[in-house]
Scaffold this motif. Structure first.
Motif, PDB file in Angstrom:
ATOM      1  N   VAL A 122       0.840  -1.343   0.058  1.00 24.49           N
ATOM      2  CA  VAL A 122       0.040   0.005  -0.078  1.00 24.49           C
ATOM      3  C   VAL A 122       0.839   1.031   0.207  1.00 24.49           C
ATOM      4  CG1 VAL A 122      -1.644   1.293   1.430  1.00 24.49           C
ATOM      5  CG2 VAL A 122      -2.126  -1.014   0.905  1.00 24.49           C
ATOM      6  N   LEU A 123       1.887   1.342   0.910  1.00 25.40           N
ATOM      7  CA  LEU A 123       2.782   2.420   0.805  1.00 25.40           C
ATOM      8  C   LEU A 123       3.518   2.701  -0.604  1.00 25.40           C
ATOM      9  CD1 LEU A 123       4.393   2.010   4.627  1.00 25.40           C
ATOM     10  CD2 LEU A 123       2.628   3.688   3.615  1.00 25.40           C
ATOM     11  N   GLY A 124       3.983   1.413  -1.073  1.00 25.81           N
ATOM     12  CA  GLY A 124       4.522   1.656  -2.510  1.00 25.81           C
ATOM     13  C   GLY A 124       3.497   2.052  -3.435  1.00 25.81           C
ATOM     14  N   ILE A 125       2.261   1.806  -3.341  1.00 24.74           N
ATOM     15  CA  ILE A 125       1.023   2.153  -4.532  1.00 24.74           C
ATOM     16  C   ILE A 125       0.968   3.641  -4.255  1.00 24.74           C
ATOM     17  CG2 ILE A 125      -1.009   2.130  -5.006  1.00 24.74           C
ATOM     18  CD1 ILE A 125      -0.853  -1.060  -4.584  1.00 24.74           C
ATOM     19  N   ARG A 126       1.067   4.041  -2.958  1.00 23.31           N
ATOM     20  CA  ARG A 126       0.691   5.582  -2.763  1.00 23.31           C
ATOM     21  C   ARG A 126       1.879   6.253  -3.067  1.00 23.31           C
ATOM     22  NH1 ARG A 126      -1.952   6.144   3.366  1.00 23.31           N
ATOM     23  NH2 ARG A 126      -4.091   5.300   2.825  1.00 23.31           N
ATOM     24  N   HIS A 127       3.051   5.664  -2.726  1.00 26.20           N
ATOM     25  CA  HIS A 127       4.315   6.532  -3.384  1.00 26.20           C
ATOM     26  C   HIS A 127       4.362   6.573  -4.869  1.00 26.20           C
ATOM     27  CE1 HIS A 127       8.293   8.217  -2.840  1.00 26.20           C
ATOM     28  NE2 HIS A 127       8.584   7.081  -3.952  1.00 26.20           N
ATOM     29  N   ARG A 128       4.144   5.489  -5.328  1.00 26.09           N
ATOM     30  CA  ARG A 128       4.122   5.455  -6.941  1.00 26.09           C
ATOM     31  C   ARG A 128       2.923   6.619  -7.611  1.00 26.09           C
ATOM     32  NH1 ARG A 128       2.477   0.227  -9.835  1.00 26.09           N
ATOM     33  NH2 ARG A 128       0.607   1.256  -9.265  1.00 26.09           N
ATOM     34  N   ASN A 129       1.958   6.630  -6.894  1.00 25.10           N
ATOM     35  CA  ASN A 129       0.520   7.300  -7.281  1.00 25.10           C
ATOM     36  C   ASN A 129       0.867   8.850  -7.058  1.00 25.10           C
ATOM     37  OD1 ASN A 129      -0.763   5.262  -8.349  1.00 25.10           O
ATOM     38  ND2 ASN A 129      -2.086   5.009  -6.655  1.00 25.10           N
ATOM     39  N   LYS A 130       1.676   9.188  -5.852  1.00 26.74           N
ATOM     40  CA  LYS A 130       2.110  10.392  -5.527  1.00 26.74           C
ATOM     41  C   LYS A 130       2.962  10.971  -6.586  1.00 26.74           C
ATOM     42  CE  LYS A 130       2.778  12.462  -1.189  1.00 26.74           C
ATOM     43  NZ  LYS A 130       3.093  12.299   0.367  1.00 26.74           N
ATOM     44  N   ALA A 132       3.212   9.998  -9.762  1.00 26.89           N
ATOM     45  CA  ALA A 132       2.517  10.442 -10.906  1.00 26.89           C
ATOM     46  C   ALA A 132       1.445  11.105 -10.988  1.00 26.89           C
ATOM     47  CB  ALA A 132       1.834   8.850 -11.429  1.00 26.89           C
ATOM     48  N   GLY A 133       0.814  11.514  -9.619  1.00 28.29           N
ATOM     49  CA  GLY A 133       0.036  12.828  -9.422  1.00 28.29           C
ATOM     50  C   GLY A 133      -1.437  12.203  -9.423  1.00 28.29           C
ATOM     51  N   THR A 134      -1.614  11.067  -9.155  1.00 28.40           N
ATOM     52  CA  THR A 134      -2.887  10.384  -9.203  1.00 28.40           C
ATOM     53  C   THR A 134      -3.329   9.718  -7.708  1.00 28.40           C
ATOM     54  OG1 THR A 134      -2.308   8.027 -10.044  1.00 28.40           O
ATOM     55  CG2 THR A 134      -3.262   9.662 -11.493  1.00 28.40           C
ATOM     56  N   SER A 135      -4.431   9.523  -7.406  1.00 26.54           N
ATOM     57  CA  SER A 135      -4.859   8.973  -6.250  1.00 26.54           C
ATOM     58  C   SER A 135      -5.802   7.802  -6.497  1.00 26.54           C
ATOM     59  CB  SER A 135      -5.316   9.980  -5.284  1.00 26.54           C
ATOM     60  OG  SER A 135      -5.643   9.291  -3.915  1.00 26.54           O
ATOM     61  N   VAL A 136      -5.376   6.610  -5.863  1.00 24.37           N
ATOM     62  CA  VAL A 136      -6.250   5.384  -5.807  1.00 24.37           C
ATOM     63  C   VAL A 136      -6.770   4.979  -4.408  1.00 24.37           C
ATOM     64  CG1 VAL A 136      -6.306   2.893  -6.755  1.00 24.37           C
ATOM     65  CG2 VAL A 136      -5.101   4.642  -8.057  1.00 24.37           C
ATOM     66  N   ILE A 137      -5.835   5.117  -3.754  1.00 23.97           N
ATOM     67  CA  ILE A 137      -6.217   4.853  -2.353  1.00 23.97           C
ATOM     68  C   ILE A 137      -6.114   5.818  -1.447  1.00 23.97           C
ATOM     69  CG2 ILE A 137      -5.490   3.134  -0.400  1.00 23.97           C
ATOM     70  CD1 ILE A 137      -4.142   1.363  -2.222  1.00 23.97           C
TER      71      ILE A 137
END
Length: 137
Positions: A122-130, A132-137
């Motif tokens: 979850v932290l990795g996905i948040r970091h990646r989305n951050k 990329a400028g998107t938010s999924v979680i």
């Protein structure tokens, strides 16, 4: 008789003549007769001149393996030795308890590993989305 970490073994012979000797062997190793773990008592029965001999051997348990205890009664005049053996097997209740503990430890360990992996994911996905400028979680 076993009590906690101490085992007590008794070897007796009755009505022998002449007076015999009792020796102890543990795990195929002769035990010293003057050891403080061996108590040796004998009684002379005066009416028929025979002997009762009792020896008590006290052992502090070691859990590393199965123990084999042997008591040898020697009568040198008759040139006969009598042997009694006792093999300790692991306590089945204690083994079951240890297996249950190990199962609980393994289950908790797997649960913790999965939980930590999910948190890291979850932290990795948040970091990646951050990034990329998107938010999924």
């Amino acid at each position: 008789m076993t009590n906690g970490n101490i085992s007590v073994y008794m070897c007796s012979t009755y009505g022998g003549y002449p007076k015999g000797n009792i020796y102890w062997i543990m795990d195929d190793k002769p035990q010293l007769q003057d050891s403080d773990r061996i108590q040796f008592n004998s009684t002379n029965e005066t009416r028929n001149r025979s002997y009762n001999i009792t020896s008590v051997y006290t052992v502090v348990n070691v859990l590393h393996k199965i123990r084999k205890i042997q008591c040898i009664v020697e009568n040198s005049a008759l040139q006969v030795n009598l042997t009694a053996s006792y093999e300790e097997s692991p306590n089945p209740d204690k083994q079951m308890e240890e297996k249950k503990k190990m199962t609980i430890i393994a289950t908790v360990s797997v649960f913790l590993i999965i939980t930590v992996t999910l948190i890291l994911a979850v932290l990795g996905i948040r970091h990646r989305n951050k990034k990329a400028g998107t938010s999924v979680i």
